[in-house]
Design a protein around this motif. Structure first.
Motif, mmCIF file in Angstrom:
data_model
loop_
_atom_site.group_PDB
_atom_site.id
_atom_site.type_symbol
_atom_site.label_atom_id
_atom_site.label_comp_id
_atom_site.label_asym_id
_atom_site.label_seq_id
_atom_site.Cartn_x
_atom_site.Cartn_y
_atom_site.Cartn_z
ATOM 1 N N UNK A 7 77.536 -28.914 56.243
ATOM 2 C CA UNK A 7 78.867 -28.311 56.273
ATOM 3 C C UNK A 7 79.464 -28.245 54.870
ATOM 4 N N UNK A 242 95.135 -31.276 53.384
ATOM 5 C CA UNK A 242 94.087 -32.133 53.934
ATOM 6 C C UNK A 242 93.730 -31.757 55.355
ATOM 7 N N UNK A 243 94.743 -31.410 56.155
ATOM 8 C CA UNK A 243 94.404 -31.232 57.559
ATOM 9 C C UNK A 243 94.061 -29.791 57.905
ATOM 10 N N UNK A 244 94.389 -28.851 57.066
ATOM 11 C CA UNK A 244 94.054 -27.462 57.385
ATOM 12 C C UNK A 244 93.038 -26.889 56.396
ATOM 13 N N UNK A 246 91.138 -28.305 54.113
ATOM 14 C CA UNK A 246 89.895 -29.003 53.774
ATOM 15 C C UNK A 246 88.797 -28.660 54.781
ATOM 16 N N UNK A 247 89.160 -28.037 55.885
ATOM 17 C CA UNK A 247 88.185 -27.758 56.937
ATOM 18 C C UNK A 247 87.253 -26.628 56.529
ATOM 19 N N UNK A 248 85.955 -26.835 56.764
ATOM 20 C CA UNK A 248 85.012 -25.754 56.497
ATOM 21 C C UNK A 248 85.015 -24.799 57.688
ATOM 22 N N UNK A 251 83.741 -25.986 61.184
ATOM 23 C CA UNK A 251 84.503 -27.008 61.906
ATOM 24 C C UNK A 251 85.803 -26.437 62.450
#
Lengths: 310, 471
Positions: A7, A242-244, A246-248, A251
């Motif tokens: 990922x 961080x919560x939005x 950073x997502x690949x 995911x």
């Protein structure tokens, strides 16, 4: 091993450091350029913690142009990477900070030299976007060349090769952190960049910190499958990052994320670069105009007889 | 052993005690390596928790999942709870998830300070910086020596470089303790040992699982030493040191003289396994982590990608022919486990997957999935570009050969005979049929069979019938 599919991703961050953005940030309660940078650096660290294959590049965009502030050593050509590895010895975040301050100081100096002509101006968003896409493209070309080269020098296997192109590419993302308003005159260039991003499979995420929504960024996120977010609480930027962001891409399908609720699809006319609700479109080349013209300004098609389609 | 059952996560769930786990969560590098060896969704959950006060209500967490991600989210939360990273608790009358406090503190520290820069306080002189090719060659040489010893049972084990002047590890003892080799009963020779079933599975596993298999045994050896009081350090510190080797990109060179005594011993052993390369320069000894160290800390994914990029050499054709471009004795030995060798050229192994070769491997406890996964993982770049990498006819046939071995299924059953009357027999058959349990009947001999599980039901029926018939 589907669970453990790789990922890792390549993330290019665009930070708007134009005077108008800096002024706006300073007026936002709980957020300033300083705190923005702090939160951005924590995000940079968190991103590199998540996966050892993650690669990062940070760009700054000001009215005078776009600069590369930092990139991971794996983004550099091999020779330069070795040199950097020998000289480096500090945290990536420190490198990012150094690059960012240089860019910001450069912008301020240019502003002073230009006699304050930049005051209130926005960044060159279109040029920054195309610069980043070029950067990503050059990385891809180098990776493809390296793969082809490895196969040739491997020598043991049967020769010839089209396999390099087939090898799975690392997913790529752009994250635009902007605070300046859209510049309608850049409409055509921005849209062209967005289309080329869409074509090369680059996701564009956008975090708009300025006043109002950005039509450019909304469309960019919408067309490339990224996320457009205008934080309700800009001072808690880190939590959003961080919560939005950073997502690949893979995911994201499992989590509920802020969606692009309403996208402003309004175009800018080609003649006066005004944002329009209703306009005239050339039937031959699809150029958009805000008023009825005798002939198309782009391709020269003759509209005499009221043939311009409304 | 191949799929995720080995590795860092498996080690901390099953290999160490809760007390040691508590100590491990205080070690910065261990925390990062644990984070990286989790599935993506679990990593993002931890990231979201890292910047909270430590507790988030269960209801909030359950809203994180999208419409098709609820199952994944639940699985990830379950895994985190199993690792004791998240705990369910009640707080102010509502259920909450709590993140492990010291883990959160270490994670935050890593995020804020940029952990991945280590003790690069002193940089080695240019002369002591080895070429990337030398590093890779050293890692391969040491690791292949270990595998070759495992396959051959005799020969030489990898030796530690003499300049470290440290006691080397007993590779043979390590492999025997890990259950990969067993003392050969027949020859009764002291130094001889043969490869076991687990050993064969180990050979086919990916590099990450292999490394963790050996390191895990090594760590439990250290722990045994520590409990004997014969020196040896804290297990958590040792794990942290090992993971630290692989986590710092570029600037992770260590000066041997600056290490503590316990670390020196571990470093020497890691040199022997090929995780570190010692280079002398400027009157000091410098230790350079190799690719193996990065794989150890990389959480499995990076490791596989590395293996696929560097070592691809196998081409499988749809006529069951296998071509392997390799000069390595280990790779040939591994292929020989389930491929019949037809031709062996200096740089090429040509073989065929036959029924005999596959079933003999299945007999060794290797599954068809492991064979196919091995062929896929080590596919030559040109073969890897094809979809599927291993022709489906070959993969299916290997699976069929495995199923062939389990064509007969054994179930315990109960046979009833010597019925007192025809009527009782007919009634029993009817009852068995109603239960859907009639496996066999023979009217001539008045015999019938039902699964053993239903014996109780049949017995009560027969007793009732006998009473009713007055028998």
């Amino acid at each position: 091993m589907a669970e453990f599919a790789d990922d890792s991703s390549l993330l290019a961050i665009l930070l708007d450091v134009s005077p108008s953005a800096v002024v706006h940030l300073a007026s936002t309660p709980g957020l300033s350029l300083q705190t923005l940078l702090e939160q951005l650096l924590i995000f940079v660290n968190a991103f590199s913690l998540l996966n050892d294959g993650n690669r990062l590049a940070v760009f700054t965009a000001g009215p005078s142009g776009c600069q590369l502030a930092y990139c991971s050593s794996s983004c550099l050509p091999p020779a330069a990477a070795a040199e950097a590895a020998a000289e480096r010895g500090t945290a990536p975040s420190a490198e990012v900070l150094k690059g960012l301050w240089q860019a910001i100081a450069g912008t301020a100096a240019a502003e002073k030299a230009g006699g304050g002509t930049f005051a209130g101006t926005s960044c060159q968003f279109s040029s920054a976007l195309s610069r980043m896409l070029c950067f990503i493209n050059s990385l891809q070309c180098r990776a493809a060349a390296a793969a082809a080269g490895a196969e040739l020098s491997g020598g043991a296997g049967p020769s010839g090769g089209a396999s390099a192109a087939v090898r799975k590419q690392q997913p790529m993302r752009l994250l635009c952190l902007t605070a300046a308003p859209d510049v309608p005159s850049q409409y055509i260039a921005v849209m062209n960049s967005i289309f080329s991003a869409q074509r090369s499979g680059v996701l564009i995420d956008a975090c708009q910190l300025g006043v109002g929504d950005s039509s450019f960024l909304q469309q960019a996120a919408h067309l490339t499958g990224g996320i457009y977010l205008k934080p309700d609480k800009p001072q808690a930027l880190l939590q959003y990052l961080n919560s939005v962001f950073s997502l690949d891409a893979s995911t994201r399908q499992y989590l509920r994320l802020p969606g692009n609720t309403r996208v402003d699809f309004r175009a800018s006319c080609f003649c006066h670069k005004r944002q329009i609700d209703l306009g005239f479109v050339c039937s031959a080349c699809l150029s958009i105009f805000c008023e009825q013209l005798p002939a198309c300004l782009t391709c020269g098609t003759d509209f005499q007889g009221g043939q311009g389609k409304k | 052993m191949a799929d995720g059952s080995s590795g860092l996560v498996a080690f901390i769930t099953s290999g160490i005690t809760p007390l040691q786990l508590e100590r491990l969560f205080v070690q910065p590098y261990a925390v990062v390596a644990i984070l990286r060896s989790l599935p993506p969704l679990a990593r993002h959950i931890l990231l979201r928790f890292s910047c909270t006060g430590g507790t988030v209500s269960t209801a909030t967490v359950s809203t994180w999942g999208g419409s098709d991600g609820q199952g994944k989210l639940a699985a990830a939360l379950e895994e985190l709870e199993a690792l004791r990273l998240l705990m369910q608790a009640a707080c102010k009358g509502q259920a909450v998830y709590t993140i492990h406090a010291s883990f959160q503190a270490q994670l935050r520290h890593a995020m804020c300070s940029g952990l991945l820069v280590g003790h690069a306080a002193t940089l080695p002189p240019r002369a002591a910086v080895p070429d990337a090719a030398i590093l890779a060659a050293y890692a391969r040489q040491q690791w292949e020596a270990l595998l070759l010893y495992l396959v051959g049972g005799e020969g030489t084990t990898p030796v530690a470089p003499p300049e470290l002047q440290a006691a080397s590890i007993d590779i043979r003892g390590l492999l025997v303790a890990a259950g990969l080799m067993a003392k050969d009963e027949r020859t009764q020779r002291q130094m001889s040992a043969g490869i076991t079933q687990r050993g064969f599975q180990f050979l086919l596993a990916d590099l990450y699982s292999q490394l963790w298999g050996v390191v895990r045994q090594y760590l439990s050896g250290l722990e045994a030493q520590a409990s004997d009081g014969a020196g040896g350090g804290d297990l958590a510190v040792a794990i942290n040191f090992l993971l630290c080797l692989g986590l710092q990109e570029g600037c992770n060179v260590m000066c041997h003289g600056q290490l503590g005594n316990a670390e020196k011993a571990i470093a020497a052993h890691m040199c022997q396994l090929g995780l570190l390369l010692p280079v002398a320069g400027g009157g000091e000894l410098w230790l350079h982590p190799t690719r193996l160290a990065a794989v150890l800390a990389g959480g499995g994914r990076g490791g596989e990608a590395v293996a696929a990029q560097e070592d691809g050499y196998v081409i499988v054709e749809s006529n069951f022919r296998v071509y392997a471009y390799t000069t390595s004795a280990v790779q040939v030995a591994v292929l020989r486990v389930f491929v019949r060798c037809d031709v062996l050229l200096p740089n090429l192994f040509v073989g065929t997957i036959t029924r005999d070769s596959a079933t003999s491997a299945l007999g060794l406890g290797i599954t068809s999935e492991q064979m196919v996964a091995f062929l896929r993982q080590h596919a030559h770049p040109r073969a890897a570009a094809r979809v599927p990498t291993v022709p489906s006819v070959v993969a299916d046939q290997i699976r069929l050969w495995q199923q062939e071995l389990t064509r007969l299924q054994m179930h315990s059953a109960m046979l009833y005979d010597k019925f007192e009357s025809q009527e009782l027999y007919i009634g029993a058959v009817e009852h068995a049929r109603q239960l859907g349990a009639l496996l066999f009947r023979c009217d001539k001999r008045m015999q019938l069979a039902v699964p053993a599980a239903l014996h109780g039901a049949m017995r009560t029926h027969l007793q009732e019938r006998k009473r009713a018939l007055g028998l």
